[in-house]
Write an enzyme that holds these catalytic residues in place. Sequence first.
Site, PDB file in Angstrom:
ATOM      1  NE  ARG A   1      -3.621  -2.292   2.544  1.00  0.00           N
ATOM      2  CZ  ARG A   1      -3.636  -3.076   3.618  1.00  0.00           C
ATOM      3  NH1 ARG A   1      -2.941  -2.744   4.689  1.00  0.00           N
ATOM      4  NH2 ARG A   1      -4.358  -4.174   3.621  1.00  0.00           N
TER       5      ARG A   1
ATOM      6  CE1 TYR B   1      -4.663  -3.075  -6.494  1.00  0.00           C
ATOM      7  CE2 TYR B   1      -4.441  -4.747  -8.188  1.00  0.00           C
ATOM      8  CZ  TYR B   1      -4.270  -3.447  -7.762  1.00  0.00           C
ATOM      9  OH  TYR B   1      -3.707  -2.529  -8.613  1.00  0.00           O
ATOM     10  CD  GLU B   2      -1.303  -4.658  -2.493  1.00  0.00           C
ATOM     11  OE1 GLU B   2      -1.149  -4.928  -1.293  1.00  0.00           O
ATOM     12  OE2 GLU B   2      -0.445  -4.903  -3.357  1.00  0.00           O
ATOM     13  N   GLY B   3      -6.195  -5.471   0.119  1.00  0.00           N
ATOM     14  CA  GLY B   3      -7.188  -5.184   1.151  1.00  0.00           C
ATOM     15  C   GLY B   3      -8.303  -4.361   0.543  1.00  0.00           C
TER      16      GLY B   3
ATOM     17  CG  ASN C   1      -7.133  -0.658   3.097  1.00  0.00           C
ATOM     18  OD1 ASN C   1      -6.066  -0.542   3.701  1.00  0.00           O
ATOM     19  ND2 ASN C   1      -7.287  -1.531   2.113  1.00  0.00           N
TER      20      ASN C   1
END
Length: 581
Positions: free
Chosen positions: A264, A399-401, A406
Amino acid sequence: MTPVLEVPGGGAFLVRSLAADDLFTPEDLTDEQRLFGRTAAEFMRNEVLPNEASLYAHDWAKTRELLKKAADLDLLRLEIPPEYGGLGLDKVSAAYVGEPLALNPSFGGSLGTHTSIGTLPIVYFGTPEQKAKYLPRLGSGELIGAYALTEPQAGSDALAARTTARLTPDGTHYLLNGQKAWITNGGFADLFTIFAKVDGEKFTAFIVERVMGVKSGADERKLGLDGSSTTVLMLDNVVVPVGNVLGTIGEGHKVAFNILNLGRVKLGTRNSAGVRLALNQSIAYARERRQFGKAICEFGLVKQKLAEMTVRCFVSEAMVYRTLGDVDRALESVDHADASAALKAIEGFAVECSINKVATSEALAYAVDEAIQVFGGNGYSREFPVERAYRDARITRIYEGTNEINRLIIPTRLLKSASALVREAAGPIPEVSAEATDSVLDAERQALAEVKRLARTALAGAAQAFGAAVRDQQEVLGHAADIVIECYAIESAVGRAVKLTARGSERAAIAADVARVYTSDAMDRVAHAGKQIVNALAGQSEALESLRAAVARVREHPGTDTVGARRRIGDAAIGQSRYPF
């Protein structure tokens, strides 16, 4: 001086003044950093774009060939330590090099996965032996990396993984059994970071070579990024030496969550570059497309779209490079060989990284959607570039959480210091330092101060009302996250504009317009979120009256003539035929 709030995982900006000189912006990139970026851009234009048809035809041999060419230009070894054949570059440089990947997000996904989540687990958690064995080969492109965390039944809830690892009777190997899903580079990667539960309980990371028995499923038929490989992995008694345990048995969550956080840190530059690309394509089309006897860029509602895309690009860049600069400054005080200290320093900005992930992915979503609108019916056609951009951008909110995850990370990390937030909620309001800029953006700095007060009061009120059960109040936390996100965005945009003004930049006036427009609109969004929290906490919090007062002060912001300001911003972008910063 307002005391700095020490918040685990970030968020000190809520109670700290920002001096514009402390804000790293894209304008601060060095010639050397820009040279790396130009190298990456030339590679994308000269090598990747001419081979797009092969990528979309799933010619993974061509993808590997391109990754090897990228390695020959040092693009795969940026963050690998020098002692293992890498360049050991700072986060700003690595992220800036990632911007040109937006020219083809499919290949960008393949390369970004390899260099980030495919390589960094070994950089930060590997033993010296593991690093010596694998990092030089990853940096050279001999090995291509991937990251296998998600499972069919374990997405955001990664710790619910069912993949198991059991020690062989002779104690020399682990047998991995299970299935992983949505693995980027899954069809052709050689080396995987795979998470499994030792004895079905202890969540652990492993370095696994394909030749140890990893099998890939067919490539997923995806909405976007259809020029990248995404598969399931089948693990049927995959034999992994005990020496390939990554980190500590039972502490795989530290590997998983730290590596996602590292991703991130840099993801926002690719998103903001995507916004810029969509804007530039829209400007070019709007200048050429004529209706009713004139170019459509001359119509107010089209110009407004181009202006808003410019605003979101400027703000996204300001936020992302601010965080990257802060991370690099924190890492300067850490021994580069001390991986745990480096991870701790980066974790100190986990809130900011989540903020950037949400804000930049949603800015990108806006930009590609409006790009299709500018192109009109042609935007819906695969003969024009924005249709694919629209599809490719959708995954960035997942993606990436996911953005929902988040949005929960932001307030829950801040609430780890709930007592400090309560104590600070009614304290002095921090402002962006004007620093010899006279009255530049005074109204916006005061607006920022009120948003900071509201953010602190809202978090304190939620903590008082629900106690430990606040984690279950996802709707309230989501509104609080939106206020915090806008706080960081306003401060970053105003700070960048103030810095450009102090330097006498020819772009200072347009930057000030951008900051005013963004702040004016953000105040309405903040007031809405604050109102929802007030109503949700009615009768449940001692801080309710303070919260109502904070919302009222936000509503008092007079705003600005956003119509006129957007016309000036749009004219600047159209006049330069591109993003004007």
